[in-house]
Scaffold this active site. Structure first.
Site, PDB file in Angstrom:
ATOM      1  N   GLU A  62      46.249   9.249  -1.666  1.00 29.92           N
ATOM      2  CA  GLU A  62      46.626  10.510  -1.210  1.00 29.92           C
ATOM      3  C   GLU A  62      45.267  11.461  -0.821  1.00 29.92           C
ATOM      4  O   GLU A  62      45.554  12.348   0.101  1.00 29.92           O
ATOM      5  CB  GLU A  62      47.560  11.186  -2.362  1.00 29.92           C
ATOM      6  CG  GLU A  62      48.976  10.601  -2.354  1.00 29.92           C
ATOM      7  CD  GLU A  62      49.251   9.541  -3.183  1.00 29.92           C
ATOM      8  OE1 GLU A  62      47.866   9.091  -3.745  1.00 29.92           O
ATOM      9  OE2 GLU A  62      50.084   8.800  -3.157  1.00 29.92           O
ATOM     10  N   HIS A 103      59.500  12.633 -11.415  1.00 30.64           N
ATOM     11  CA  HIS A 103      60.068  12.536  -9.899  1.00 30.64           C
ATOM     12  C   HIS A 103      61.156  13.653  -9.803  1.00 30.64           C
ATOM     13  O   HIS A 103      62.013  13.321  -8.698  1.00 30.64           O
ATOM     14  CB  HIS A 103      60.799  11.218  -9.650  1.00 30.64           C
ATOM     15  CG  HIS A 103      59.653   9.987  -9.549  1.00 30.64           C
ATOM     16  ND1 HIS A 103      59.130   9.637 -10.686  1.00 30.64           N
ATOM     17  CD2 HIS A 103      59.701   9.237  -8.552  1.00 30.64           C
ATOM     18  CE1 HIS A 103      58.357   8.523 -10.211  1.00 30.64           C
ATOM     19  NE2 HIS A 103      58.540   8.288  -8.788  1.00 30.64           N
TER      20      HIS A 103
END
Lengths: 341, 329
Positions: A67, A136
């Site tokens: 990322e 999440h």
């Protein structure tokens, strides 16, 4: 938005996003997408379905799980004049790349005295409610809204999703575009009416800084974004049965907050409930509460009510998660107390 | 193989069988309430479910050499690793069912299992457990123990910053640290050759001046051998190692994954090389073990797993207000 002879289709949030991406990529060859599983898979939340097939691997790029690398690279490419759309699946995953985001993406325009533009979009999914647990399920509006130098939007309805994503791609600033998983109309999640709605087929843009009154009322103003807007509308329907007319404002933009729309409503209803799926402290409820206290004090007939996920990580077990995330019932209770107080 | 311990092999067989049968039951439990329409939030086990079926040798072949005092950090696909580390199976199952009696009182779920009694943890963020294992190895060294720390990661994590920073630290400080890279060939839908600049990650060990091993074709015996060497080296103060094992993901990234990105013929081919069956054949051929002995193990496995599921299913859910507890010490 233009209203001439539009062709309107009913689309899910996900299909609306997909159409915006497709149209912007067709319109502007500088637009390209990078992210994890955006290629053949079509995005875990379906946002890039079919784009790999149409535009090829050069413009719909699957990335490694790197990322800092690929979002940093989006910044570099944007500085060169391209218009990257970088997708990072879950908002929770941004921890590893926050340096690139808040020290670089958000600041380069400012530090360069406006000489370097970063016309890029960071796409990410927010929201809980399906037991995906603490890493999440977050709805980190405030974490991004807090940092100067980027626009942060979180549209609710398919029409807004399409128009605001197109606007985000055309904007010369970095835009964090948050979509809510449950509002994508995905076949494998809860099916909500709100995730399907009329969407003009032709390309259009909507402002990135405007809230919208999605239900008019005289007794109380309820402000929310995404699932909290949906829950507020549900609550408003219940309240109407009891003779209480709630006005519901869908924020759409997290940063900046459209204070004009909120204050105008407050001048009419004199009561305010703010609902937020994000954590309680330093969040949207505090920000809008402060707005009401400073600029809307003269309108207020009762204290502002703040409903948010309490300051705990999102728990896994269904009973626990249901308890922490505000819903229509909580809003109804809050409004009833407020109006009868 | 030289100096091989029969009991080690039987232990591996048992752990691999336990993991396999546990996941068969979990697969069924997960589908409850999700048919005919799959809804990720429905049923007794909601949320994402990442199964490790096919990857058992990676965990068993390494963890047979560890004790409960050695530390393991694992992945979002943690069942085989947790079971081989000796995590309390009843509490682990209860956690996955969201029950009060679970490892994390229902707060963590399947990706977030913590059992400090056997020094096991895992997490939902790719690569994030690796620096934690480096820290555990640092603590082991500071406290002058001979304990080791092992990080399990997927091959996708080997392209994250955390991987490279951790290897450099572990090498720099010469820590009793091992990373096991479970190369199941897929990072969700992205094949390894589209994510990784080198064919195998053992090569990358060289860049950090540490020992790199490659275990081909999901071979339980080779994993056993290589891991023994790496653990011995770590315990003797000879520094960190990287082991990459080519393993198999028999199932999707998560349950409900349509798997349109991979050839339909891939999994049946992999299943023909089932590592548990291979280990069984090896044991029967090379060791003085009877079929009956293995059957006794299989029976015990079923009993242990069924007991854990019974415990989980019949446990109470937490009270809603318990959501507000445990934020601070």
């Amino acid at each position: 938005m233009q209203t001439t002879q539009e062709k309107i289709k009913k689309l899910t949030g996900s299909k609306a996003m997909n159409l915006a991406l497709r149209q912007e990529m067709e319109r502007d060859p500088r637009v390209f997408i990078m992210g994890e599983d955006v290629g053949k898979y079509g995005g875990i939340f379906g946002s890039t379905t079919g784009l790999y097939e149409q535009f090829g691997a050069e413009r719909v790029m699957d990335t490694p799980i790197s990322e800092t690398g690929f979002i940093g690279a989006a910044i570099g490419a944007a500085a060169e004049g391209l218009r990257p759309v970088a997708e990072l699946m879950f908002v929770d995953f941004h921890g590893v790349v926050m340096d690139q985001i808040f020290n670089h993406m958000a600041k380069i325009h400012y530090m360069s005295g406006g000489h370097v533009k970063l016309p890029m979009v960071l796409l990410t999914a927010v929201g809980g409610g399906y037991s995906d647990a603490a890493q999440h399920s977050q709805t980190l509006y405030a974490s991004f809204g807090h940092l100067p130098g980027m626009k942060v939007v979180a549209p609710t309805f398919p029409r807004d999703i399409k128009g605001m994503l197109a606007a985000a791609i055309r904007d010369d600033n970095p835009v964090v575009f948050m979509f809510h998983k449950t509002l994508q109309g995905l076949g494998w999640m809860d099916q909500l009416d709100a995730s399907l709605g009329p969407v003009p087929e032709e390309a259009y843009t909507l402002p990135l800084n405007k809230a919208q009154v999605v239900r008019e009322g005289r007794d109380v103003t309820i402000v929310g974004a995404q699932m909290m807007t949906v829950e507020a509308l549900k609550a408003a329907k219940k309240l109407a049965e009891r003779g209480i007319e709630a006005e519901v404002i869908d924020l759409r933009s997290i940063k900046p907050i459209d204070s004009e729309t909120i204050l105008k409503s407050l001048a009419k209803t004199h009561r305010l409930v703010v609902a937020d799926e994000d954590y309680f402290s330093y969040g949207i409820t505090a920000e809008i509460g402060a707005l009401a206290a400073s600029d809307g004090f003269r309108y207020l007939k009762a204290p502002v009510v703040r409903l948010a996920t309490p300051d705990v990580p999102i728990p896994y077990s269904r009973v626990l998660e249901k308890f922490v995330i505000p819903d229509a019932k909580d809003i109804v209770n809050a409004v009833e107390t407020l109006v009868t107080a | 193989m030289k100096g091989i311990d029969k009991n080690d092999l039987l232990w591996m067989y048992r752990k691999m069988k336990t993991s396999r049968y546990f996941e068969q039951r979990m697969e069924k439990a997960y589908l409850e309430g999700k048919q005919p329409v799959f809804n990720i939030g429905a049923g007794p086990v909601p949320g994402e479910m990442h199964l490790s079926t096919g990857q058992e040798p990676a965990a068993a072949g390494m963890l047979v050499h560890l004790t409960k005092d050695d530390t393991v950090t694992a992945t979002h696909r943690p069942h085989h690793q947790a079971i081989a580390k000796g995590v309390d199976l009843k509490k682990m199952t209860a956690e996955i069912f969201g029950k009060k009696t679970g490892l994390g009182k229902g707060k963590g779920g399947h990706m977030h299992l913590f059992d400090p009694d056997v020094k096991f943890s895992c997490g939902g963020i790719v690569g994030a457990g690796m620096p934690h294992a480096v820290g555990a190895a640092l603590a082991n060294k500071k406290m002058e123990t001979d304990r080791v720390a092992v990080a399990f990661i997927g091959e996708g994590a080997a392209n994250s910053g955390a991987f490279h920073e951790s290897l450099n630290l572990a090498a720099l400080w010469k820590l009793p640290f091992i990373v096991v890279v479970e190369d199941n060939a897929w990072g969700i839908s992205v094949p390894k050759n589209k994510s990784t600049s080198v064919a195998t990650n053992d090569i990358r060990a060289r860049a950090y001046g540490i020992k790199g091993y490659l275990v081909k074709d999901n071979d339980p015996m080779e994993m056993y051998r290589v891991s023994r060497e790496a653990v011995e080296r770590a315990r003797n103060g000879e520094g960190p190692s990287l082991i990459e094992i080519e393993t198999y993901r028999f199932l999707g990234h998560f349950q409900g994954d349509p798997e349109l990105y991979r050839d339909k013929a891939e999994v049946p081919k992999l299943r023909e090389k089932d590592p548990i069956e291979r280990l069984k054949k090896y044991i029967l051929k090379e060791q003085e073990v009877t079929v009956m002995e293995l059957e006794a193990i299989e029976k015990a496995v079923v009993n242990e797993v069924d007991t854990a599921f019974e415990f989980a299913i019949h446990s109470e859910f937490p009270e809603p207000e318990e959501a507000l507890e445990d934020v601070f010490a």
